[in-house]
Design a protein around this motif. Structure first.
Motif, PDB file in Angstrom:
ATOM      1  N   UNK A   2       1.099  -0.941   0.293  1.00  0.00           N
ATOM      2  CA  UNK A   2      -0.084   0.059   0.290  1.00  0.00           C
ATOM      3  C   UNK A   2       0.841   1.458   0.222  1.00  0.00           C
ATOM      4  N   UNK A   3       2.244   0.771  -0.015  1.00  0.00           N
ATOM      5  CA  UNK A   3       3.191   2.526  -0.224  1.00  0.00           C
ATOM      6  C   UNK A   3       2.942   2.891   0.804  1.00  0.00           C
ATOM      7  N   UNK A   4       4.243   3.972   0.961  1.00  0.00           N
ATOM      8  CA  UNK A   4       4.074   4.609   2.306  1.00  0.00           C
ATOM      9  C   UNK A   4       2.880   6.078   2.444  1.00  0.00           C
ATOM     10  N   UNK A   5       2.622   5.992   3.254  1.00  0.00           N
ATOM     11  CA  UNK A   5       1.532   7.459   2.927  1.00  0.00           C
ATOM     12  C   UNK A   5       1.787   8.761   3.678  1.00  0.00           C
ATOM     13  N   UNK A   6       2.067   8.259   4.635  1.00  0.00           N
ATOM     14  CA  UNK A   6       3.478   9.683   5.701  1.00  0.00           C
ATOM     15  C   UNK A   6       4.445   9.657   6.113  1.00  0.00           C
ATOM     16  N   UNK A   7       4.812  10.313   6.549  1.00  0.00           N
ATOM     17  CA  UNK A   7       6.414  10.274   8.011  1.00  0.00           C
ATOM     18  C   UNK A   7       5.591  10.725   9.064  1.00  0.00           C
ATOM     19  N   UNK A   8       5.040  10.362  10.236  1.00  0.00           N
ATOM     20  CA  UNK A   8       5.508  11.034  11.297  1.00  0.00           C
ATOM     21  C   UNK A   8       6.600  11.243  11.661  1.00  0.00           C
ATOM     22  N   UNK A   9       6.544  12.630  11.658  1.00  0.00           N
ATOM     23  CA  UNK A   9       7.893  13.242  13.215  1.00  0.00           C
ATOM     24  C   UNK A   9       7.215  13.510  14.512  1.00  0.00           C
ATOM     25  N   UNK A  10       8.410  12.994  15.458  1.00  0.00           N
ATOM     26  CA  UNK A  10       8.420  13.765  17.015  1.00  0.00           C
ATOM     27  C   UNK A  10       9.707  13.768  16.986  1.00  0.00           C
ATOM     28  N   UNK A  11       9.402  15.023  18.209  1.00  0.00           N
ATOM     29  CA  UNK A  11      10.366  15.494  18.780  1.00  0.00           C
ATOM     30  C   UNK A  11      10.157  15.583  20.092  1.00  0.00           C
ATOM     31  N   UNK A  51      -0.461   2.850   3.772  1.00  0.00           N
ATOM     32  CA  UNK A  51      -1.283   3.196   2.839  1.00  0.00           C
ATOM     33  C   UNK A  51      -2.270   3.297   3.711  1.00  0.00           C
ATOM     34  N   UNK A  52      -2.574   2.045   3.766  1.00  0.00           N
ATOM     35  CA  UNK A  52      -3.617   1.497   5.442  1.00  0.00           C
ATOM     36  C   UNK A  52      -3.089   1.387   6.711  1.00  0.00           C
ATOM     37  N   UNK A  53      -2.244   3.039   6.645  1.00  0.00           N
ATOM     38  CA  UNK A  53      -1.871   3.346   8.639  1.00  0.00           C
ATOM     39  C   UNK A  53      -1.736   2.301   9.330  1.00  0.00           C
ATOM     40  N   UNK A  54      -0.730   1.298   8.932  1.00  0.00           N
ATOM     41  CA  UNK A  54       0.156   0.549   9.905  1.00  0.00           C
ATOM     42  C   UNK A  54       1.110   1.763   9.849  1.00  0.00           C
ATOM     43  N   UNK A  55       2.289   1.194  11.053  1.00  0.00           N
ATOM     44  CA  UNK A  55       3.220   1.781  11.384  1.00  0.00           C
ATOM     45  C   UNK A  55       3.833   1.565  12.735  1.00  0.00           C
ATOM     46  N   UNK A  56       5.527   1.615  12.698  1.00  0.00           N
ATOM     47  CA  UNK A  56       5.424   1.494  14.455  1.00  0.00           C
ATOM     48  C   UNK A  56       5.003   1.970  15.106  1.00  0.00           C
ATOM     49  N   UNK A  57       4.878   1.860  16.340  1.00  0.00           N
ATOM     50  CA  UNK A  57       4.069   2.583  17.919  1.00  0.00           C
ATOM     51  C   UNK A  57       4.712   4.146  17.554  1.00  0.00           C
ATOM     52  N   UNK A  58       4.189   5.198  18.432  1.00  0.00           N
ATOM     53  CA  UNK A  58       5.485   6.586  18.427  1.00  0.00           C
ATOM     54  C   UNK A  58       5.737   6.214  19.284  1.00  0.00           C
ATOM     55  N   UNK A  59       7.310   7.254  19.696  1.00  0.00           N
ATOM     56  CA  UNK A  59       8.059   7.117  20.984  1.00  0.00           C
ATOM     57  C   UNK A  59       7.169   7.350  22.180  1.00  0.00           C
ATOM     58  N   UNK A  60       7.551   6.042  23.229  1.00  0.00           N
ATOM     59  CA  UNK A  60       6.861   6.686  24.575  1.00  0.00           C
ATOM     60  C   UNK A  60       8.254   6.911  25.707  1.00  0.00           C
ATOM     61  N   UNK A  61       7.644   7.643  26.928  1.00  0.00           N
ATOM     62  CA  UNK A  61       8.666   8.577  27.665  1.00  0.00           C
ATOM     63  C   UNK A  61       9.992   7.161  28.204  1.00  0.00           C
TER      64      UNK A  61
END
Length: 190
Positions: A2-11, A51-61
């Motif tokens: 489904x390709x990459x739909x987006x790349x989230x940036x966490x800071x 494309x189906x919104x799968x990805x690693x978990x966002x970073x946690x504390x």
């Protein structure tokens, strides 16, 4: 598939204790330009979404960022303490003392330059000096004016430059002129 739909940036600004999602996603193809509000250390983690919104978990504390960026826009603080023209056995030497401070100075951040006028143009005399606070410059025999202004520059690892300059010209012509009588004539007055 489904390709990459987006790349989230966490800071993170506190070493990974707290994270926030950056307002906009990174483009699928580099580069990614991110604006930050101020100087400081920033940790970033990128999370790709399919494309189906799968990805690693966002970073946690407590998670370590993928990479760190140090934003530095502060110039080094430079003070010119003294410029001493050598005399006697030190004739031909110029002793220069300074202080330069910055959190991110590299190993050889100092450059010394001279100019005929306070406005320049500045000619480098010696570059890539360690920040020892003192340098003895052996003056060249030719090409140096008999008086000049001196500048000490310190460049940090981010390329910020701090300077200090002499307020009056340094006078290196220490020759004492001597007068000799070659001949004398008596003339009548009047």
């Amino acid at each position: 598939p489904s390709d990459v739909s987006r790349i989230e940036v966490y800071v993170t600004r506190d070493g990974g204790r707290t994270w926030r999602k950056y307002d906009q996603d990174a483009p699928k193809n580099p580069p990614c330009t991110i604006e930050v509000p101020e100087e400081g250390r920033y940790g970033f983690t990128l999370i790709a979404r399919s494309g189906v919104d799968l990805g690693e978990q966002p970073p946690r504390s407590g998670d370590i960022p993928h990479f760190w960026v140090e934003v530095d826009e502060t110039r080094p603080v430079v003070r010119l303490i003294g410029v001493d023209v050598g005399r006697g056995i030190d004739l031909g030497n110029l002793s220069i003392t300074w202080t330069a401070s910055d959190r991110y100075l590299g190993p050889n951040p100092i450059q010394i330059s001279y100019a005929k006028t306070a406005e320049g143009p500045w000619t480098p005399a010696v570059s890539n000096l360690p920040n020892t606070g003192r340098y003895v410059w052996r003056l060249p025999n030719d090409g140096l004016p008999y008086q000049f202004f001196l500048r000490v520059e310190a460049t940090d690892l981010a390329g910020n430059v701090g300077t200090a300059e002499t307020t009056a010209p340094v006078k290196v012509d220490l020759s004492t002129p001597k007068a000799r009588v070659i001949s004398a004539e008596v003339t009548a007055i009047g």
